[in-house]
Design a protein around this motif. Sequence first.
Motif, short mmCIF file in Angstrom:
data_model
loop_
_atom_site.label_atom_id
_atom_site.label_comp_id
_atom_site.label_asym_id
_atom_site.label_seq_id
_atom_site.Cartn_x
_atom_site.Cartn_y
_atom_site.Cartn_z
N SER A 1 0.95 -1.37 -0.12
CA SER A 1 -0.06 -0.03 0.12
C SER A 1 0.86 1.21 0.06
N ALA A 2 0.37 2.21 -0.68
CA ALA A 2 0.92 3.68 -0.82
C ALA A 2 0.45 4.30 0.54
N ILE A 3 1.26 4.63 1.57
CA ILE A 3 0.88 5.35 2.74
C ILE A 3 1.17 6.91 2.44
N THR A 4 -0.12 7.45 2.72
CA THR A 4 -0.28 8.93 2.44
C THR A 4 -0.63 9.50 3.58
N ASP A 5 -1.81 9.03 4.55
CA ASP A 5 -2.24 9.55 5.71
C ASP A 5 -1.01 9.82 6.56
N GLY A 6 -1.15 10.97 7.20
CA GLY A 6 -0.29 11.36 8.11
C GLY A 6 1.33 11.38 7.90
#
Length: 171
Positions: free
Chosen positions: A113-118
């Motif tokens: 997954s591409a982590i964008t939150d935070g």
Amino acid sequence: MNMDITNYFYKYNQVKHLFLMIFMSLFILACQADTTTSESALQIKSSINSNNVELFESLTDFPLTVNEQVWESATDGHGFVLGKRSDKTIVQGSSSALEIKPLLESINIQGMSAITDGITLSLFSEELTNQTQNWKNLDLVLFKRGEGDVEHVVLLGLNKKTKKLHSIYIN
């Protein structure tokens, strides 16, 4: 006279159909969604994992800032710490593929997954010391590389408008 009316209706129908086609084309274009940051990041990840230089270049907003950092053993002998970082800029041109190929070959992203939150620049202030100017105003996306004893990551900085890669940090 009858022929003039037939000709008129024929031309009227042609113009009407032309306007209808133009309207439908504009409507279809307006309905197409822009690529999201996560979607772009996943395409970049795919180009990296497949060592696809051409695709990677097409997803890049040159000049590309590359920050690579190694892990090294801690001085107390317990665990690992961030070691030396090398910074370079790849400019688009005839030799860019020669610089990109070994870069892609050295990276493997296992995270799905591409982590964008935070994900903010302040989280990487130590890793990107003296480089924050290259990362300001970019959408940040984090991938974990999953290599076990230390947290290997790839941080992507995407142009907010084009969603193309502008900066990359690898450790």
